[in-house]
Design a protein around this motif. Structure first.
Motif, short mmCIF file in Angstrom:
data_model
loop_
_atom_site.label_atom_id
_atom_site.label_comp_id
_atom_site.label_asym_id
_atom_site.label_seq_id
_atom_site.Cartn_x
_atom_site.Cartn_y
_atom_site.Cartn_z
N ALA A 152 50.69 28.64 50.66
CA ALA A 152 50.84 28.62 49.19
C ALA A 152 49.11 28.27 48.46
CB ALA A 152 52.30 27.47 48.41
N THR A 153 48.34 27.55 49.69
CA THR A 153 47.35 26.87 48.85
C THR A 153 46.59 28.74 48.50
OG1 THR A 153 47.09 25.70 49.79
CG2 THR A 153 45.14 26.25 48.98
N VAL A 154 46.34 30.03 49.30
CA VAL A 154 45.80 30.53 49.02
C VAL A 154 46.92 31.90 48.74
CG1 VAL A 154 44.54 30.51 51.22
CG2 VAL A 154 46.53 31.27 51.43
N GLY A 155 48.13 31.40 47.94
CA GLY A 155 48.71 32.30 46.73
C GLY A 155 49.92 33.19 47.67
N MET A 156 49.29 33.23 49.18
CA MET A 156 49.52 34.24 50.47
C MET A 156 51.69 33.96 50.82
SD MET A 156 47.96 36.39 50.10
CE MET A 156 48.10 37.52 52.46
N PHE A 159 53.32 37.02 51.45
CA PHE A 159 53.29 37.94 52.44
C PHE A 159 53.67 37.01 54.12
CE2 PHE A 159 51.63 39.39 49.23
CZ PHE A 159 51.57 40.77 48.33
N ASP A 203 35.79 38.43 44.26
CA ASP A 203 36.20 37.90 42.97
C ASP A 203 37.38 36.78 43.31
OD1 ASP A 203 34.32 38.21 41.26
OD2 ASP A 203 35.27 39.99 40.19
N ASP A 207 36.18 32.72 44.11
CA ASP A 207 36.98 31.83 43.03
C ASP A 207 37.92 30.71 44.59
OD1 ASP A 207 36.43 32.62 41.39
OD2 ASP A 207 38.23 33.87 40.75
N ALA A 211 37.74 26.74 44.45
CA ALA A 211 37.96 25.59 44.68
C ALA A 211 38.39 25.12 45.96
CB ALA A 211 39.73 26.97 44.72
N GLU A 215 37.53 20.23 46.76
CA GLU A 215 38.46 19.79 47.39
C GLU A 215 37.52 18.76 48.60
OE1 GLU A 215 41.96 21.31 48.37
OE2 GLU A 215 42.96 21.25 46.84
N ASP B 343 54.78 40.10 45.29
CA ASP B 343 53.82 39.39 44.32
C ASP B 343 53.34 38.76 44.98
OD1 ASP B 343 54.80 40.80 42.32
OD2 ASP B 343 55.98 39.22 41.74
N MET B 344 51.66 38.66 44.47
CA MET B 344 50.68 37.88 45.31
C MET B 344 50.28 36.69 44.40
SD MET B 344 46.89 38.05 46.90
CE MET B 344 45.65 39.39 46.16
N GLY B 345 51.32 35.43 44.67
CA GLY B 345 50.82 34.40 44.23
C GLY B 345 49.26 33.79 43.61
N SER B 346 49.29 33.48 42.72
CA SER B 346 47.64 32.48 41.99
C SER B 346 47.59 31.67 44.00
CB SER B 346 48.01 32.18 41.07
OG SER B 346 48.72 31.28 41.51
N ILE B 347 46.17 31.36 43.43
CA ILE B 347 45.62 29.63 44.14
C ILE B 347 45.80 28.69 43.86
CG2 ILE B 347 43.81 29.26 44.66
CD1 ILE B 347 42.81 32.03 44.71
N GLU B 348 46.54 27.91 44.28
CA GLU B 348 47.18 27.22 44.38
C GLU B 348 46.20 25.63 44.57
OE1 GLU B 348 51.09 25.94 45.60
OE2 GLU B 348 51.58 28.37 44.44
N ALA B 349 44.77 25.64 44.72
CA ALA B 349 43.85 24.59 44.74
C ALA B 349 44.48 23.14 43.65
CB ALA B 349 42.83 25.02 45.55
N ASP B 350 44.52 22.43 44.63
CA ASP B 350 45.22 21.54 42.97
C ASP B 350 43.67 21.00 42.57
OD1 ASP B 350 46.96 21.47 43.83
OD2 ASP B 350 46.86 20.08 45.80
N SER B 351 42.79 20.26 42.52
CA SER B 351 42.00 20.16 41.97
C SER B 351 41.47 20.89 40.68
CB SER B 351 40.88 18.95 43.03
OG SER B 351 40.17 20.11 43.47
N VAL B 352 41.36 21.76 41.02
CA VAL B 352 40.30 22.81 40.17
C VAL B 352 41.33 23.61 39.49
CG1 VAL B 352 38.25 24.37 40.09
CG2 VAL B 352 38.45 22.42 41.31
N VAL B 354 41.72 27.39 38.60
CA VAL B 354 40.63 28.54 39.08
C VAL B 354 41.04 29.66 37.92
CG1 VAL B 354 39.84 27.67 41.79
CG2 VAL B 354 42.09 29.30 41.37
N THR B 358 37.70 32.21 35.56
CA THR B 358 37.30 33.16 36.68
C THR B 358 37.01 33.86 34.61
OG1 THR B 358 39.42 34.06 36.20
CG2 THR B 358 38.36 33.91 38.74
N ASP B 360 34.76 37.40 35.92
CA ASP B 360 34.14 38.63 35.90
C ASP B 360 33.50 39.37 35.03
OD1 ASP B 360 36.79 38.31 38.18
OD2 ASP B 360 36.28 38.22 35.46
#
Lengths: 274, 361
Positions: A152-156, A159, A203, A207, A211, A215, B343-352, B354, B358, B360
């Motif tokens: 989940a953290t890397v959005g996969m 997949f 890119d 990012d 992130a 952490e 669908d590719m999910g978004s990045i879910e790192a908590d503190s930032v 992101v 971006t 770019d």
């Protein structure tokens, strides 16, 4: 081009001089990586010569250098895949080659080298991050939760049951990052991770690294793409057999280390921000 | 009896260390050897009983209780159908498909050494046991070469292969008088020559192989998929590679009885290649490759029995036929599978956050 020919021990051009004496007791904040006067060669000619540097927890360090500059070799010395001919390489305060807390280090290779026609799902790849923790045993439900969280953290997550061979280069690298996260690594080592990855995914990939670094994960990036390095890393180590520069990215841009390490034709590939 | 010989050999080696222990150790090891062999024969008896039962239910002529050798051949075939693709999966995905061939040819040298020793000094040991020993030594040799040179190189593999076969043929021709008779069975495999003793050896090999893979499956998978990352994570990669090639040597010798030296490597490769076409996950590919191998073995043995042809060849031909079907099925699967893309999910790192960061160009 080399500044000295004998092993005199002087590291000319090094911005940060690390102490040459070994400290037996680790300080309060123990460095993640501590290499001291390391020399290594596959043959009699050293590929890495007299390199000393320290990486502290939470840093975002990039090692740059031309092809054949020994940056991948230095990385292998740092994580203990090779033993230095001379000098010491420590990982989390332990001799790198004897380091046995492997789960603390997450490794991501060039995606080209990981391309195999092997039937394996993304989730199975991320699962490997738990192997150092479970040994010969089975993954517990807690382990699986960590795996799914990493996905989940890397959005996969979408997949998870896809075959890795069906992914794009960027997606595959995210899966490997997730494996490092599942292993609960404190240090992420990436060896030219964006080779063969399309620009848009690159890119997003950087990012993600930023992130994770925010952490508290230490990031060590081996990279030939100078534009990416100056844009993302906090600290640059410029290597061509010896260390030509070691310091903040801004100073690196202003210094002449690049020209000396790469020769005259090198220039930044991307636009440099202030 | 081979187990006794092994026990005696073991005891005499130990006796050099401490002669006073000789008698007690020898009798103790001999007793253990007899016990193990006895247990294996008991397992074999249960198998005969099961096969008899299947015969009375189905009336299949090839399971007729008069043909005990067929019962043993089917048992060996079923075991091979499990262990060959099990090991083969790890080999194929490391581009080591040919190591099976190399080890089979050195195992032939082991067979020749066994026959030679039996003829010359009347050792009375099963050639399959000497084959296991020689093939495992050759496997370690190949692995150590690759560790020193940092790569599995096909030249050294080819050299080991031809050396093994050359040694085998030389030893056999040296003793041509009594030996030439039995060689075909090792070269091409034979259903009717599977003795209770060699079936017992196979059961031991089967237990060792399946047990080792069951325990070390995590590490073997990691090393197979990403050797460098496995090494970084603290897995002693070289040790697992050594274990892997030694297990390969065992599989090759076990399967040699019905497949023969020349065709044995096919069982390591073909079912795995077929499973790779249709499976998505690694665990699925393991199961599918075992199913495909069992299918090939059972169909092959049946065709060989009723058609009166060599089992090894038929089994491989059936396996290749299954492989071709798997390719077709895999193509159909991938055409149907391409329609859905998650669908590719978004990045879910908590503190930032992101996604806002971006910028770019």
């Amino acid at each position: 081009m080399s500044t000295h020919d004998t092993d005199s021990g002087s590291a000319a051009g090094t911005a940060e001089q690390t102490p040459t004496t070994m400290e037996s007791d680790a300080p309060a904040t123990e460095p993640v990586i501590d290499v001291s006067e390391v020399t290594f060669g596959y043959t009699a000619t050293p590929v890495v010569e007299d390199v000393s540097l320290t990486i502290d927890p939470g840093e975002y360090v990039a090692i740059v250098g031309p092809n054949g500059s020994g940056k991948s070799t230095l990385m292998q010395l740092m994580v203990g895949l090779r033993e230095p001919d001379r000098g010491t390489a420590n990982l989390f305060g332990e001799r790198a080659a004897r380091f046995d807390d492997g789960e603390r280090v997450g490794y991501v290779a060039q995606q080209a080298s990981a391309t195999k026609e092997m039937p394996i799902t993304v989730r199975e790849v991320v699962k490997m991050g738990r192997f150092p923790h479970v040994g010969f045993g089975r993954l517990s439900s807690a382990d699986w939760t960590i795996v799914d969280d990493a996905l989940a953290t890397v959005g996969m997550s979408g997949f998870a049951d896809r075959r890795v061979t069906q992914l794009s280069g960027g997606q595959r690298q995210r899966a490997f990052i997730a494996r490092a996260l599942a292993s609960e690594a404190d240090l992420l080592v990436l060896d030219e991770p964006t080779v063969g990855v399309d620009a848009e995914s690159v890119d997003a990939f950087y990012d993600l690294l930023a992130a994770l670094n925010a952490e508290g994960i230490t990031v060590l990036l081996i990279e030939h793409d100078l534009g990416a390095v100056v844009e993302h890393a906090d600290r640059v180590v410029c290597l061509n057999r010896e260390v030509y520069f070691d310091g903040p990215t801004d100073e690196f841009v202003d210094s002449d280390a690049l020209a000396r390490a790469f020769g005259t034709e090198a220039r930044f590939l991307g636009e440099v921000d202030g | 009896m081979s187990v006794d010989v092994a026990a005696t050999l073991g005891a005499s080696v130990l006796a050099i260390v401490d002669p006073s222990l000789l008698l007690s150790l020898q009798s103790w090891l001999g007793a253990v050897g007899d016990l193990v062999f006895g247990v294996l024969l008991w397992v074999l008896d249960q198998w005969y009983w099961l096969m008899d039962w299947v015969y009375y239910v189905t009336g299949l002529e090839m399971l007729n209780p008069r043909y005990r050798f067929m019962h043993r051949a089917i048992l060996v075939g079923l075991c091979v159908g499990v262990m060959a693709p099990l090991i083969g999966t790890f080999l194929v995905h490391r581009q080591l498909a040919l190591i099976g061939d190399a080890l089979a040819h050195t195992a032939f040298a082991g067979v020749a050494i066994g026959l030679f020793l039996n003829a010359v000094i009347d050792l009375g040991v099963s050639p399959y046991l000497t084959a296991v020993v020689v093939a495992m030594i050759a496997a370690l040799f190949i692995e150590l070469i690759s560790e020193v040179t940092d790569a599995y190189n096909d030249v050294s593999m080819a050299i080991v292969l031809s050396t093994g076969f050359a040694l085998g043929t030389t030893l056999i021709s040296l003793n041509a008088g009594g030996l030439a008779v039995g060689v075909n069975q090792f070269l091409f495999g034979n259903l009717s020559t599977v003795s209770p003793q060699s079936a017992a050896i196979l059961l031991v090999l089967f237990a060792v192989i399946v047990g080792t893979v069951a325990v070390t499956r995590n590490q073997l998978l990691y090393v197979t998929f990403d050797e460098t990352a496995a090494a970084v994570s603290g897995i002693p990669v070289n040790w697992y590679n050594r274990v892997m090639v030694m297990l390969t040597a065992m599989v090759v010798v076990g399967a040699m009885q019905i497949m023969g030296v020349i065709l044995v490597a096919a069982m390591l490769v073909v079912p795995v290649a077929g499973a790779t076409q249709v499976s998505r996950s690694f665990s699925e590919s393991l199961v599918v490759s075992v199913v495909l191998a069992e299918l090939a073995v059972l169909l092959g043995i049946a065709v060989a029995y009723y058609g009166g042809v060599t089992a090894g060849g038929v089994i491989v031909l059936v396996a290749v036929g299954i492989y071709i079907c798997a390719i077709a099925l895999g193509k159909v699967q991938s055409i149907r599978g391409e329609r859905t893309t998650p669908d590719m999910g978004s990045i879910e790192a908590d503190s930032v956050d992101v996604n806002t960061g971006t910028g770019d160009d």
